[in-house]
Scaffold this active site. Structure first.
Site, PDB file in Angstrom:
ATOM      1  CG  HIS A   1      77.517  20.067  26.253  1.00 58.93           C
ATOM      2  ND1 HIS A   1      77.577  18.945  27.057  1.00 58.93           N
ATOM      3  CD2 HIS A   1      76.347  20.688  26.590  1.00 58.93           C
ATOM      4  CE1 HIS A   1      76.514  18.883  27.834  1.00 58.93           C
ATOM      5  NE2 HIS A   1      75.746  19.935  27.579  1.00 58.93           N
TER       6      HIS A   1
ATOM      7  CG  ASP B   1      73.434  23.587  28.177  1.00 65.32           C
ATOM      8  OD1 ASP B   1      74.023  22.591  27.712  1.00 65.32           O
ATOM      9  OD2 ASP B   1      72.884  23.591  29.295  1.00 65.32           O
TER      10      ASP B   1
ATOM     11  CG  HIS C   1      77.557  21.485  31.334  1.00 63.90           C
ATOM     12  ND1 HIS C   1      77.428  22.680  30.667  1.00 63.90           N
ATOM     13  CD2 HIS C   1      76.470  20.755  30.960  1.00 63.90           C
ATOM     14  CE1 HIS C   1      76.327  22.668  29.930  1.00 63.90           C
ATOM     15  NE2 HIS C   1      75.736  21.502  30.084  1.00 63.90           N
TER      16      HIS C   1
ATOM     17  NE  ARG D   1      73.222  12.562  37.408  1.00 66.64           N
ATOM     18  CZ  ARG D   1      73.222  13.538  36.504  1.00 66.64           C
ATOM     19  NH1 ARG D   1      73.398  13.265  35.218  1.00 66.64           N
ATOM     20  NH2 ARG D   1      73.050  14.785  36.872  1.00 66.64           N
TER      21      ARG D   1
HETATM   22  C1  LIG Z   1      67.591  22.823  22.606  1.00 66.23           C
HETATM   23  C2  LIG Z   1      68.589  22.075  22.363  1.00 66.23           C
HETATM   24  C3  LIG Z   1      69.883  22.169  23.067  1.00 66.23           C
HETATM   25  C4  LIG Z   1      70.514  20.850  22.776  1.00 66.23           C
HETATM   26  C5  LIG Z   1      70.091  20.645  21.360  1.00 66.23           C
HETATM   27  C6  LIG Z   1      68.601  20.938  21.444  1.00 66.23           C
HETATM   28  O1  LIG Z   1      68.013  21.217  20.209  1.00 66.23           O
HETATM   29  C7  LIG Z   1      67.895  19.742  22.104  1.00 66.23           C
HETATM   30  C8  LIG Z   1      68.785  18.952  22.993  1.00 66.23           C
HETATM   31  C9  LIG Z   1      69.910  19.728  23.660  1.00 66.23           C
HETATM   32  C10 LIG Z   1      71.072  18.838  24.025  1.00 66.23           C
HETATM   33  C11 LIG Z   1      70.863  18.032  25.314  1.00 66.23           C
HETATM   34  C12 LIG Z   1      72.115  17.195  25.594  1.00 66.23           C
HETATM   35  C13 LIG Z   1      73.404  18.009  25.432  1.00 66.23           C
HETATM   36  C14 LIG Z   1      73.366  18.807  24.113  1.00 66.23           C
HETATM   37  C15 LIG Z   1      74.697  19.481  23.836  1.00 66.23           C
HETATM   38  C16 LIG Z   1      72.884  17.892  23.033  1.00 66.23           C
HETATM   39  O2  LIG Z   1      73.544  17.147  22.358  1.00 66.23           O
HETATM   40  O3  LIG Z   1      71.505  17.982  22.951  1.00 66.23           O
HETATM   41  C17 LIG Z   1      72.212  19.791  24.182  1.00 66.23           C
HETATM   42  C18 LIG Z   1      72.024  20.759  23.003  1.00 66.23           C
HETATM   43  C19 LIG Z   1      72.717  22.102  23.201  1.00 66.23           C
HETATM   44  O4  LIG Z   1      72.630  22.721  24.266  1.00 66.23           O
HETATM   45  O5  LIG Z   1      73.376  22.560  22.271  1.00 66.23           O
HETATM   46  O1  AKG Z   2      72.553  15.213  32.981  1.00 62.21           O
HETATM   47  C1  AKG Z   2      73.110  16.225  33.362  1.00 62.21           C
HETATM   48  O2  AKG Z   2      73.442  16.423  34.529  1.00 62.21           O
HETATM   49  C2  AKG Z   2      73.466  17.322  32.367  1.00 62.21           C
HETATM   50  C3  AKG Z   2      72.688  17.263  31.094  1.00 62.21           C
HETATM   51  C4  AKG Z   2      73.100  18.328  30.130  1.00 62.21           C
HETATM   52  O3  AKG Z   2      74.145  18.907  30.224  1.00 62.21           O
HETATM   53  C5  AKG Z   2      72.205  18.666  29.024  1.00 62.21           C
HETATM   54  O4  AKG Z   2      71.142  18.020  28.863  1.00 62.21           O
HETATM   55  O5  AKG Z   2      72.554  19.609  28.281  1.00 62.21           O
HETATM   56 FE   FE2 Z   3      74.185  20.679  28.889  1.00 63.60          FE
END
Ligand SMILES: C=C1C[C@]23C[C@@]1(O)CC[C@H]2[C@@]12CCC[C@@](C)(C(=O)O1)[C@H]2[C@@H]3C(=O)O
Ligand code: AKG
Ligand code: FE2
Length: 344
Positions: free
Chosen positions: A225, A227, A281, A290
Site C-alpha cells: 500500500h 500511505d 511498502h 514484531r
Molecule cells: C490515518 C490513516 C492512514 C491509514 C488509515 C488511517 O485512517 C488509520 C490507519 C492507517 C493504516 C495503518 C496500516 C496501513 C494502512 C494502509 C491501513 O490499513 O490503516 C494505513 C492507512 C493509510 O495510510 O491509508
Molecule cells: O510495520 C511497519 O513496518 C509498516 C507499517 C505501515 O506501513 C503502516 O502502518 O502504514
Molecule cells: Fe504504511
C-alpha cells in the site's frame, strides 16, 4: 485527528473483520495463505538488497538537500538525530507490547466499530484483499482514552500519557520536516495557516503488531500500500518493512536502533507533481512477534492540494487538485487506484 478519521470508512461498512486469537494458532489457516498471489507473494525478491534507503542525520547541515534527494529517489529514508527521546520510543514499544499481549476477549472490548477509525482491529485496507493479513492494530485518533479505558478500566493512564507525549513530539518533528520540504517546493511555510498555527492538521497513530507466525513465508504482515498522508513517521526495533523500488524490487529496510523511518505519502506525491514518490511498502512476518508505531500527518480536510508548478516540478500538472477530504474518500473506495483516478 480530522479527515484521516474518514479513511476507509465506506469500505468497512458492510464487514466487521475480527483478528484471530493468534496465540492459539499452530498452523497457518487457508484464509491467511498468500503464496498463490505469486507476484505479490511476501517472499518474492525478499532481500536486504545491494541498495537500501538513505540514512540521514537531521543535525547534518546537508540534511535538507539529502532529504529532498531521498524523497525523489526513494520516497523513504531513515532519520537519526531527530530529537525524539530514546526512552519515549522504548515506552511506546513496551506499551504496545502490553496492549497486544492482553487476552483476545479483552482486546475485542476496544474493537473498532464498523466504519469507525479508532480502536483495535485488522488493517483498514483488509476489505480490498481476499486473504487476511497476519496483523492486529490499534488506531489512535486524538485522545486514546475512550478505547484504552475499555482495555484497562483502572490502569489506562500510563498508556495514554505515553501515547499523547509521542503524538505531540511526532507532530512537531513532522512539521519540521514539512518546512524543509516546502522550502524546496517554493512554498512559504509562513503563509500556510494550518502549518503556522499547527491547528487542524489530521493525524493518526497506528500501533501495529505482527504476531509470531507459524509459517512466515506464506503469510503477509501488511499488504502492499501507499500511505494516505503527507508524511508518515514509523518506528520499529525490528526489521520487517519492505519498500518497492523501481529496478530493485522489494527491498528490506534494516532497522537501525534509535532511527525512525520517514515515508512520503500520497498528498506529498500530489503536491510535488509526482516528483516526490509516495512509496509502496509492505511488511513480512517471522517466527518472532514484531511491533511498530506509525504516525500519519495530513493537512486539514478542507485544504485543496494542487501540484506546484515550476521548472523543477514540471510546468504541466500531472494531477487534478483535490480536497484532502475528497481524496481520503476516493482512497477509501478505490484504494490503490486512487492516485491514477486523479491523474490528468
Ligand atoms: C490515518 C490513516 C492512514 C491509514 C488509515 C488511517 O485512517 C488509520 C490507519 C492507517 C493504516 C495503518 C496500516 C496501513 C494502512 C494502509 C491501513 O490499513 O490503516 C494505513 C492507512 C493509510 O495510510 O491509508
Ligand atoms: O510495520 C511497519 O513496518 C509498516 C507499517 C505501515 O506501513 C503502516 O502502518 O502504514
Ligand atoms: Fe504504511
Amino acid at each position: 485527528m480530522g479527515a484521516l478519521a474518514e479513511a476507509y470508512k465506506h469500505s468497512l461498512l458492510d464487514k466487521q473483520l475480527i483478528p484471530l486469537d493468534y496465540g492459539s494458532v499452530r498452523t497457518l489457516p487457508e484464509s491467511h495463505i498468500w503464496l498463490d498471489q505469486s507476484d505479490e507473494s511476501p517472499y518474492v525478491a525478499h532481500s536486504t538488497g545491494p541498495i537500501s534507503p538513505p540514512v540521514i542525520n537531521l543535525m547534518d547541515p546537508d540534511a535538507p538537500r539529502l532529504i529532498i534527494q531521498a524523497c525523489e529517489t526513494w520516497g523513504v529514508f531513515q532519520l537519526t538525530g531527530h530529537g525524539i527521546p530514546t526512552k519515549l520510543m522504548e515506552d511506546v514499544e513496551s506499551e504496545a507490547e502490553k496492549l497486544f499481549g492482553l487476552p483476545v476477549d479483552q482486546k475485542l472490548k476496544a474493537l473498532r466499530s464498523p466504519g469507525g477509525g479508532a480502536g483495535y482491529g485488522l488493517p483498514h485496507i483488509s476489505p480490498f484483499f481476499n486473504k487476511h493479513m497476519w496483523h492486529e492494530g490499534f488506531t489512535i485518533m486524538g485522545s486514546p482514552i475512550y478505547h484504552t479505558r475499555q482495555l484497562w478500566p483502572q490502569a489506562y493512564q500510563g498508556f495514554c500519557e505515553t501515547m499523547v507525549d509521542y503524538q505531540n513530539q511526532l507532530k512537531a518533528l513532522t512539521e519540521q520536516l514539512i518546512r524543509i520540504i516546502f522550502k524546496s517546493l517554493n512554498i512559504n511555510s509562513e503563509e500556510v495557516d494550518w502549518l503556522k498555527d499547527s491547528q487542524g492538521s489530521s493525524t493518526a497513530l497506528q500501533l501495529n503488531s505482527y504476531p509470531a507466525c507459524p509459517d512466515p513465508t506464506r503469510a503477509m504482515g501488511l499488504a502492499p500500500h501507499t500511505d494516505t498522508s503527507l508524511i508518515t513517521i514509523l518506528q520499529s526495533k525490528t526489521s520487517g518493512l519492505q519498500v518497492f523500488k523501481e529496478g530493485a524490487g522489494w527491498t528490506l529496510v534494516q532497522s537501525i536502533p534509535g532511527a525512525v523511518i520517514v515515508n512520503v505519502g500520497d498528498f506529498l506525491h500530489i503536491l510535488s507533481n509526482g516528483v516526490f514518490t509516495t512509496v509502496r511498502h509492505r511488511v513480512v512476518v517471522t517466527h518472532i512477534q514484531r511491533f511498530s508505531a506509525a504516525h500519519f500527518y495530513a493537512p486539514p480536510g478542507d485544504v485543496i492540494v494542487s501540484p506546484v508548478m515550476s521548472k523543477d516540478f514540471g510546468e504541466v500538472p500531472r494531477y487534478r487538485s483535490v480536497s484532502v477530504k475528497g481524496y481520503v474518500e476516493t482512497k477509501g473506495k478505490h484504494f490503490e487506484k486512487a492516485l491514477s483516478l486523479i491523474k490528468k
